[in-house]
Design a protein around this motif. Structure first.
Motif, short mmCIF file in Angstrom:
data_model
loop_
_atom_site.label_atom_id
_atom_site.label_comp_id
_atom_site.label_asym_id
_atom_site.label_seq_id
_atom_site.Cartn_x
_atom_site.Cartn_y
_atom_site.Cartn_z
N THR A 111 42.29 -30.78 41.37
CA THR A 111 42.65 -29.36 41.37
C THR A 111 42.18 -28.72 40.06
OG1 THR A 111 44.83 -29.89 40.43
CG2 THR A 111 44.67 -29.73 42.84
N GLY A 112 41.87 -27.44 40.12
CA GLY A 112 41.41 -26.71 38.95
C GLY A 112 40.10 -26.01 39.24
N PRO A 113 39.74 -25.02 38.44
CA PRO A 113 38.52 -24.25 38.70
C PRO A 113 37.23 -25.04 38.55
CG PRO A 113 39.43 -23.71 36.54
CD PRO A 113 40.44 -24.58 37.22
N ASP A 114 37.29 -26.19 37.83
CA ASP A 114 36.08 -26.98 37.57
C ASP A 114 35.86 -28.09 38.58
OD1 ASP A 114 38.27 -28.43 36.75
OD2 ASP A 114 37.26 -29.35 35.04
N ARG A 115 36.65 -28.17 39.65
CA ARG A 115 36.52 -29.26 40.60
C ARG A 115 36.83 -28.83 42.03
NH1 ARG A 115 39.89 -33.04 37.04
NH2 ARG A 115 38.78 -31.74 35.55
N TYR A 149 34.51 -33.46 43.41
CA TYR A 149 33.37 -33.08 42.59
C TYR A 149 33.87 -32.33 41.36
CZ TYR A 149 30.93 -34.21 46.92
OH TYR A 149 30.47 -34.85 48.04
N VAL A 150 33.46 -32.80 40.18
CA VAL A 150 33.91 -32.21 38.91
C VAL A 150 32.70 -31.73 38.12
CG1 VAL A 150 35.20 -32.59 36.79
CG2 VAL A 150 35.90 -33.77 38.88
N LEU A 151 32.69 -30.45 37.78
CA LEU A 151 31.58 -29.86 37.02
C LEU A 151 31.91 -29.90 35.53
CD1 LEU A 151 28.95 -28.24 36.69
CD2 LEU A 151 30.27 -26.16 37.20
N LEU A 152 31.01 -30.49 34.74
CA LEU A 152 31.19 -30.57 33.29
C LEU A 152 30.18 -29.66 32.60
CD1 LEU A 152 31.96 -33.64 34.46
CD2 LEU A 152 32.46 -33.93 32.04
N LYS A 153 30.69 -28.65 31.94
CA LYS A 153 29.83 -27.69 31.24
C LYS A 153 29.60 -28.16 29.81
CE LYS A 153 30.88 -23.34 31.95
NZ LYS A 153 31.67 -22.10 32.16
N ILE A 154 29.03 -29.34 29.69
CA ILE A 154 28.67 -29.92 28.39
C ILE A 154 27.22 -30.37 28.50
CG2 ILE A 154 29.19 -31.71 26.68
CD1 ILE A 154 31.97 -31.94 27.95
N PHE A 155 26.38 -29.96 27.57
CA PHE A 155 24.98 -30.31 27.64
C PHE A 155 24.79 -31.79 27.31
CE2 PHE A 155 24.46 -25.69 26.91
CZ PHE A 155 23.67 -25.40 28.02
N LYS A 156 24.24 -32.54 28.26
CA LYS A 156 23.98 -33.97 28.07
C LYS A 156 22.67 -34.35 28.72
CE LYS A 156 28.77 -35.69 27.90
NZ LYS A 156 28.68 -36.35 26.58
N THR A 157 22.02 -35.37 28.15
CA THR A 157 20.86 -35.96 28.84
C THR A 157 21.36 -36.65 30.11
OG1 THR A 157 21.03 -38.08 27.69
CG2 THR A 157 19.72 -36.34 26.62
N HIS A 158 20.45 -37.01 30.97
CA HIS A 158 20.86 -37.60 32.24
C HIS A 158 21.63 -38.90 32.05
CE1 HIS A 158 20.42 -39.53 36.23
NE2 HIS A 158 20.45 -38.29 36.68
N ASN A 159 21.14 -39.81 31.21
CA ASN A 159 21.83 -41.08 31.01
C ASN A 159 23.18 -40.89 30.33
OD1 ASN A 159 20.18 -43.33 32.05
ND2 ASN A 159 18.63 -42.52 30.68
N ALA A 160 23.27 -39.96 29.40
CA ALA A 160 24.57 -39.69 28.78
C ALA A 160 25.53 -39.10 29.79
CB ALA A 160 24.38 -38.74 27.59
N ALA A 161 25.02 -38.28 30.71
CA ALA A 161 25.87 -37.70 31.74
C ALA A 161 26.44 -38.78 32.65
CB ALA A 161 25.07 -36.68 32.56
N LYS A 162 25.63 -39.80 32.97
CA LYS A 162 26.11 -40.89 33.83
C LYS A 162 27.30 -41.60 33.23
CE LYS A 162 22.06 -42.99 34.39
NZ LYS A 162 21.01 -43.90 34.88
N LEU A 163 27.33 -41.74 31.91
CA LEU A 163 28.42 -42.46 31.25
C LEU A 163 29.71 -41.64 31.19
CD1 LEU A 163 26.49 -44.08 28.25
CD2 LEU A 163 27.10 -45.13 30.43
N SER A 164 29.61 -40.34 31.40
CA SER A 164 30.79 -39.49 31.23
C SER A 164 31.65 -39.37 32.47
CB SER A 164 30.35 -38.08 30.79
OG SER A 164 29.71 -37.40 31.86
N CYS A 165 31.22 -39.95 33.59
CA CYS A 165 31.94 -39.77 34.85
C CYS A 165 33.09 -40.77 34.99
CB CYS A 165 30.98 -39.88 36.03
SG CYS A 165 29.77 -38.53 36.10
N ASN A 166 34.08 -40.67 34.10
CA ASN A 166 35.22 -41.59 34.14
C ASN A 166 36.55 -40.85 34.07
OD1 ASN A 166 35.25 -40.73 31.49
ND2 ASN A 166 34.57 -42.68 30.63
N HIS A 167 36.61 -39.61 34.60
CA HIS A 167 37.85 -38.83 34.55
C HIS A 167 38.97 -39.47 35.36
CE1 HIS A 167 34.55 -36.02 33.74
NE2 HIS A 167 35.41 -35.37 33.00
#
Length: 486
Positions: free
Chosen positions: A26-30, A38-56
């Motif tokens: 729940t929330g405006p970002d998901r 689906y969760v949208l992260l408005k943080i600039f990351k390279t593709h590999n760094a983005a892959k590591l961040s998907c642990n919410h």
């Protein structure tokens, strides 16, 4: 009308029930759509760094999102339009199946999961002229199309969490995620926690014993046995933006002149384990370089490194395993010797022996000794039971022969066999009586082994250690001979 009402009463509770993932999504970002969050992260990351961040959401093996069909594409487009700008580019989980093949081939793209496995992509909304010769894919909501982009571009991203991938949350997963910081990169995959500190560099022997950040878990330099595991460590290396990271792979025979063979997975405590997964990078391996690291050029990524050169290193931590100690274990049983009398038999394991040298492996033994109390009238001596288990060593055999005989040649070419003292030995993974074992050996053209002396027992450890732990019972026929009892 009544029939319709009855059906409604039956189905209403099922429609109203929410899963844990739905309740948290729940929330405006998901957005929850189908069976995924689906969760949208408005943080600039390279593709590999983005892959590591998907642990919410712990327990869900989050990954960069997959645009599998038009419905998912529409749902995530709506999420972006309500939470971000329509001109933003969003990383997806699309990657090339074969990075060495043509990146412009539309059939060379698939949706990747956190563990490096993938599923073929069917809903590919490429515009004309795409994919171009870039190695990652973004979704552009302004025209509802996907485009290939270089991995190193910094963009927003969407993580996906699937109901089907839910697993129990473990203590190791919690501790792994809690390690993540601006200076520590982590990835929790298949109940293994991978950790990289880009700013910390060590030589090989120091790095081998430095993986102790998670108390209570076995830590060692990362092992790479498969393409999926290589994908995981390459993600960490690229996200850290370092040229090379050390792994726990070394060539234990320091006199070897063959840089292509003799590579072992190593840990601080267990015996080395032979590995044959060696995807060498261009210009590698290099002779006299005895350790391995991962460099750019996936999937041909292995580079040879010197023992005494300092590099960043990847640690991996696995589930808790029992720790073997050298303390004696005592078990006591009571039997009746004579009417009205108790006979106590006490069985005590001796301390483990020193680690015996055994062809780049190690084996140690202990004996279960039995003692009887004075009120026992039996004069029989119980047969000693021997236990053998693996232990660490990085030395070669105590003895070897360079002369190649016909028997030696055939023995060396047979998987699971060992040539020593002009004989060929192999470990038969069967159960039964000693007579059964003897009969089986005859059918294989041999005979049940008699092991003369500690030195040969040590060498045959390379057979015992085909398995993680082997208990073998021996009976003494005379002082210098040990017969295997299976």
């Amino acid at each position: 009308m009544l029939f319709s009402l009855v059906i409604l009463l039956f189905i209403s509770p099922a429609v109203a029930a929410l899963t844990d993932l739905q309740a948290n999504c729940t929330g405006p970002d998901r957005r929850y759509n189908g069976t995924s969050c689906y969760v949208l992260l408005k943080i600039f990351k390279t593709h590999n760094a983005a892959k590591l961040s998907c642990n919410h959401y712990l327990g869900y093996s989050g990954h960069l999102y997959h645009i599998r069909n038009a419905a998912i594409q529409a749902a995530t487009s709506l999420l972006i339009s309500t939470y971000s700008a329509s001109t933003d580019w969003i990383w997806t989980g699309l990657e090339p199946i074969n990075s060495s093949a043509a990146l412009t081939d539309k059939n060379n793209w698939a949706h990747y999961f956190r563990n490096g496995t993938f599923v073929s992509a069917t809903n590919l909304s490429w515009p004309t002229g795409q994919p171009a010769a870039n190695n990652r894919v973004i979704y552009r909501p302004s025209d509802d199309k996907i485009y290939s982009k270089p991995e190193g571009t910094a963009l927003f991203h969407i993580c996906e969490y699937e109901e089907a991938l839910k697993l129990p949350v473990t203590d190791l997963e919690k501790k792994c995620v809690n390690l993540t910081s601006s200076s520590v990169l982590t990835s929790f995959v298949n109940d293994v926690c991978y950790v990289l500190q880009p700013a910390v560099t060590k030589i090989y022997n120091d790095a081998k014993v430095a993986c102790n950040a998670l108390n209570g878990y076995d830590g060692h330099l990362a092992h790479v046995r498969t393409m999926e595991e290589l994908w995981i460590v390459e993600t960490l290396r690229a996200a850290a933006n370092v040229a090379i990271v050390r792994l726990g792979i070394g060539q234990t025979n320091t006199s070897s002149t063959d840089p292509y063979t003799g590579w072992y997975l190593t840990t601080p405590t267990n015996p080395p384990e032979l590995t044959t997964f060696l995807p060498w990078a261009t210009s590698y391996p290099t002779a006299s370089m005895r350790t391995i690291g991962v460099t750019s050029g996936y999937p041909k990524s292995f580079a040879t490194l010197g023992f005494n050169a300092a590099y960043p290193f990847i640690c991996q931590y696995e589930s808790i395993t029992p720790t073997t100690t050298t303390t004696t274990t005592t078990t006591t049983t009571t039997t009746t010797a004579n009417a009205g009398e108790d006979c106590t038999v006490t069985s005590v394991w001796t301390d483990w022996s020193a680690c015996s040298q055994s062809c780049d492996k190690g084996i140690r033994s202990r004996v279960l000794m039995s003692n009887t109390s004075s009120n026992c009238n039996s004069t029989s001596t119980p047969t000693p039971t021997y236990q053998y288990e693996s232990c660490a060593t990085e030395v070669q055999c105590k003895s070897s022969s360079t002369k190649i005989t016909t028997l030696k040649s055939e023995c060396m070419g047979k998987t699971g066999s060992h040539f020593a003292y002009s004989s060929c030995y192999f470990l038969a993974n069967i159960s039964g009586t000693q007579a059964d074992a003897s009969d089986y050996c005859v059918t294989q053209g041999g005979q049940l082994a008699s092991l003369f002396g500690e030195d040969l027992v040590s060498q045959l450890g390379s057979l015992f250690l085909q398995f993680s732990s082997v208990q073998v019972i021996f009976t003494f026929n005379r002082a210098d001979i040990i017969d295997i009892g299976v």
